[in-house]
Design a protein around this motif. Structure first.
Motif, PDB file in Angstrom:
ATOM      1  N   TRP A  80      -6.240   8.185   0.062  1.00 58.31           N
ATOM      2  CA  TRP A  80      -7.527   7.872  -0.541  1.00 58.31           C
ATOM      3  C   TRP A  80      -7.544   6.393  -0.887  1.00 58.31           C
ATOM      4  CZ3 TRP A  80     -11.144  11.496  -3.131  1.00 58.31           C
ATOM      5  CH2 TRP A  80     -10.912  12.826  -2.780  1.00 58.31           C
ATOM      6  N   ILE A  81      -8.706   5.782  -0.781  1.00 58.75           N
ATOM      7  CA  ILE A  81      -8.910   4.448  -1.326  1.00 58.75           C
ATOM      8  C   ILE A  81      -9.862   4.605  -2.493  1.00 58.75           C
ATOM      9  CG2 ILE A  81     -10.019   2.213  -0.952  1.00 58.75           C
ATOM     10  CD1 ILE A  81      -8.831   2.120   1.775  1.00 58.75           C
ATOM     11  N   VAL A  82      -9.460   4.065  -3.641  1.00 58.51           N
ATOM     12  CA  VAL A  82     -10.298   4.089  -4.834  1.00 58.51           C
ATOM     13  C   VAL A  82     -10.642   2.641  -5.160  1.00 58.51           C
ATOM     14  CG1 VAL A  82     -10.456   4.739  -7.263  1.00 58.51           C
ATOM     15  CG2 VAL A  82      -9.114   6.148  -5.675  1.00 58.51           C
ATOM     16  N   GLN A  83     -11.922   2.322  -5.088  1.00 55.52           N
ATOM     17  CA  GLN A  83     -12.370   0.972  -5.426  1.00 55.52           C
ATOM     18  C   GLN A  83     -12.576   0.892  -6.931  1.00 55.52           C
ATOM     19  OE1 GLN A  83     -15.673   0.737  -2.494  1.00 55.52           O
ATOM     20  NE2 GLN A  83     -14.592  -1.096  -1.796  1.00 55.52           N
ATOM     21  N   ARG A  84     -11.835   0.001  -7.558  1.00 53.08           N
ATOM     22  CA  ARG A  84     -11.921  -0.132  -9.020  1.00 53.08           C
ATOM     23  C   ARG A  84     -13.289  -0.652  -9.438  1.00 53.08           C
ATOM     24  NH1 ARG A  84      -7.833  -3.669 -11.316  1.00 53.08           N
ATOM     25  NH2 ARG A  84      -8.434  -2.675 -13.262  1.00 53.08           N
ATOM     26  N   ARG A  85     -13.885  -1.513  -8.640  1.00 50.33           N
ATOM     27  CA  ARG A  85     -15.221  -2.023  -8.951  1.00 50.33           C
ATOM     28  C   ARG A  85     -16.219  -1.016  -8.382  1.00 50.33           C
ATOM     29  NH1 ARG A  85     -16.617  -6.367 -11.163  1.00 50.33           N
ATOM     30  NH2 ARG A  85     -14.630  -7.411 -10.792  1.00 50.33           N
ATOM     31  N   GLY A  86     -16.850  -0.251  -9.255  1.00 52.38           N
ATOM     32  CA  GLY A  86     -17.828   0.741  -8.823  1.00 52.38           C
ATOM     33  C   GLY A  86     -17.277   2.154  -8.742  1.00 52.38           C
ATOM     34  N   GLY A  87     -15.949   2.326  -8.655  1.00 54.61           N
ATOM     35  CA  GLY A  87     -15.351   3.657  -8.673  1.00 54.61           C
ATOM     36  C   GLY A  87     -15.493   4.470  -7.405  1.00 54.61           C
ATOM     37  N   GLY A  88     -15.824   3.849  -6.275  1.00 48.82           N
ATOM     38  CA  GLY A  88     -15.945   4.598  -5.028  1.00 48.82           C
ATOM     39  C   GLY A  88     -14.616   5.216  -4.617  1.00 48.82           C
ATOM     40  N   GLU A  89     -14.657   6.469  -4.140  1.00 51.13           N
ATOM     41  CA  GLU A  89     -13.470   7.186  -3.678  1.00 51.13           C
ATOM     42  C   GLU A  89     -13.691   7.600  -2.231  1.00 51.13           C
ATOM     43  OE1 GLU A  89     -13.018  10.500  -6.332  1.00 51.13           O
ATOM     44  OE2 GLU A  89     -12.931   9.213  -8.105  1.00 51.13           O
ATOM     45  N   PHE A  90     -12.732   7.224  -1.362  1.00 52.58           N
ATOM     46  CA  PHE A  90     -12.891   7.463   0.069  1.00 52.58           C
ATOM     47  C   PHE A  90     -11.629   8.108   0.629  1.00 52.58           C
ATOM     48  CE2 PHE A  90     -15.356   3.875  -1.346  1.00 52.58           C
ATOM     49  CZ  PHE A  90     -16.618   4.206  -0.890  1.00 52.58           C
ATOM     50  N   ARG A  91     -11.785   9.289   1.220  1.00 47.69           N
ATOM     51  CA  ARG A  91     -10.669  10.035   1.800  1.00 47.69           C
ATOM     52  C   ARG A  91     -10.399   9.525   3.212  1.00 47.69           C
ATOM     53  NH1 ARG A  91     -10.805  16.424   1.484  1.00 47.69           N
ATOM     54  NH2 ARG A  91     -12.341  15.694  -0.002  1.00 47.69           N
ATOM     55  N   LEU A  92      -9.110   9.342   3.537  1.00 44.62           N
ATOM     56  CA  LEU A  92      -8.687   8.859   4.852  1.00 44.62           C
ATOM     57  C   LEU A  92      -7.677   9.824   5.447  1.00 44.62           C
ATOM     58  CD1 LEU A  92      -8.049   5.153   3.795  1.00 44.62           C
ATOM     59  CD2 LEU A  92     -10.102   6.077   4.886  1.00 44.62           C
ATOM     60  N   PRO A  93      -7.628   9.928   6.771  1.00 39.34           N
ATOM     61  CA  PRO A  93      -6.708  10.887   7.390  1.00 39.34           C
ATOM     62  C   PRO A  93      -5.246  10.436   7.398  1.00 39.34           C
ATOM     63  CG  PRO A  93      -7.891   9.681   9.068  1.00 39.34           C
ATOM     64  CD  PRO A  93      -8.483   9.271   7.757  1.00 39.34           C
ATOM     65  N   SER A  94      -5.000   9.132   7.270  1.00 39.36           N
ATOM     66  CA  SER A  94      -3.629   8.621   7.315  1.00 39.36           C
ATOM     67  C   SER A  94      -3.555   7.314   6.539  1.00 39.36           C
ATOM     68  CB  SER A  94      -3.170   8.403   8.763  1.00 39.36           C
ATOM     69  OG  SER A  94      -3.938   7.385   9.371  1.00 39.36           O
ATOM     70  N   GLU A  95      -2.358   6.776   6.437  1.00 35.58           N
ATOM     71  CA  GLU A  95      -2.164   5.544   5.676  1.00 35.58           C
ATOM     72  C   GLU A  95      -2.983   4.408   6.271  1.00 35.58           C
ATOM     73  OE1 GLU A  95       1.370   2.579   4.070  1.00 35.58           O
ATOM     74  OE2 GLU A  95       1.862   4.169   5.476  1.00 35.58           O
ATOM     75  N   PRO A  96      -3.767   3.712   5.444  1.00 28.08           N
ATOM     76  CA  PRO A  96      -4.540   2.575   5.957  1.00 28.08           C
ATOM     77  C   PRO A  96      -3.635   1.365   6.168  1.00 28.08           C
ATOM     78  CG  PRO A  96      -4.915   2.836   3.608  1.00 28.08           C
ATOM     79  CD  PRO A  96      -4.037   3.976   4.036  1.00 28.08           C
ATOM     80  N   ILE A  97      -3.780   0.722   7.322  1.00 31.07           N
ATOM     81  CA  ILE A  97      -3.048  -0.509   7.639  1.00 31.07           C
ATOM     82  C   ILE A  97      -4.067  -1.642   7.590  1.00 31.07           C
ATOM     83  CG2 ILE A  97      -1.600  -1.726   9.307  1.00 31.07           C
ATOM     84  CD1 ILE A  97      -0.358   0.873   8.158  1.00 31.07           C
ATOM     85  N   LEU A  98      -3.917  -2.504   6.613  1.00 29.44           N
ATOM     86  CA  LEU A  98      -4.888  -3.557   6.344  1.00 29.44           C
ATOM     87  C   LEU A  98      -4.764  -4.704   7.338  1.00 29.44           C
ATOM     88  CD1 LEU A  98      -7.047  -3.954   4.152  1.00 29.44           C
ATOM     89  CD2 LEU A  98      -5.345  -5.179   2.820  1.00 29.44           C
TER      90      LEU A  98
END
Length: 173
Positions: free
Chosen positions: A121-139
């Motif tokens: 999951w990616i949780v954006q601290r600004r705004g609190g958006g939560e986004f589910r991902l199928p695997s580890e995100p590579i930036l």
């Protein structure tokens, strides 16, 4: 397509994947394969491994995330809190653990389990958006995009995906 064009496309694809694999500058970098092996060799299961990674990450992230028993608390910006609670259910356990933090994006990456399944999951601290991902995100360099690779025998999307991340959220491109 000529042999030369095919080689050129393969070379370009390899360059793009290498660029996406460059580690991001973060307060806490995602665990390397060697670190995962060292931390999780004696772990009981995937959830336990996630908690071992989290235990290594949390001391550097005291102002970002804290754990109190089964509750993982993430401080939002400019104010607020989002809470992820581990729970046991009929098919197993649902768990969350801090995996990484990308400071310039103010985004926390979580490792989550649901029974035998894992996801990020990616949780954006600004705004609190939560986004589910199928695997580890590579930036990617520049921190505007990241990639996920989701391949397995069943219950996977069987895809390599590029995502965009900005102040408005996360979306698959």
């Amino acid at each position: 397509m000529t042999a030369r064009t095919g080689r050129s496309l393969r070379t370009h694809a390899m360059f793009v994947m290498a660029a996406l694999a460059v580690p991001a500058f973060c307060v806490a970098a995602p665990p390397t394969p060697a670190e995962l092996t060292k931390l999780c060799t004696d772990a009981e299961d995937q959830a336990h491994c996630g908690r071992l990674v989290e235990a290594r990450r949390l001391p550097a992230l005291k102002k970002v995330a804290t754990r109190e028993g089964d509750e993982l608390r993430i401080a939002l910006v400019p104010a607020g809190l989002t809470v992820f609670r581990d729970a046991i259910n009929i098919v197993g356990a649902r768990t969350y653990a801090v995996w990484d933090y990308v400071e310039d994006l103010e985004a926390v990456v979580l490792f989550a389990t649901d029974g035998d399944r894992t996801e990020f999951w990616i949780v954006q601290r600004r705004g609190g958006g939560e986004f589910r991902l199928p695997s580890e995100p590579i930036l990617a360099p520049g921190h505007k995009r990241f990639a996920t690779a989701d391949f397995c025998a069943d219950t996977c999307g069987n895809e390599l995906a590029v995502w965009r991340i900005d102040d408005t959220g996360v979306r698959k491109e």
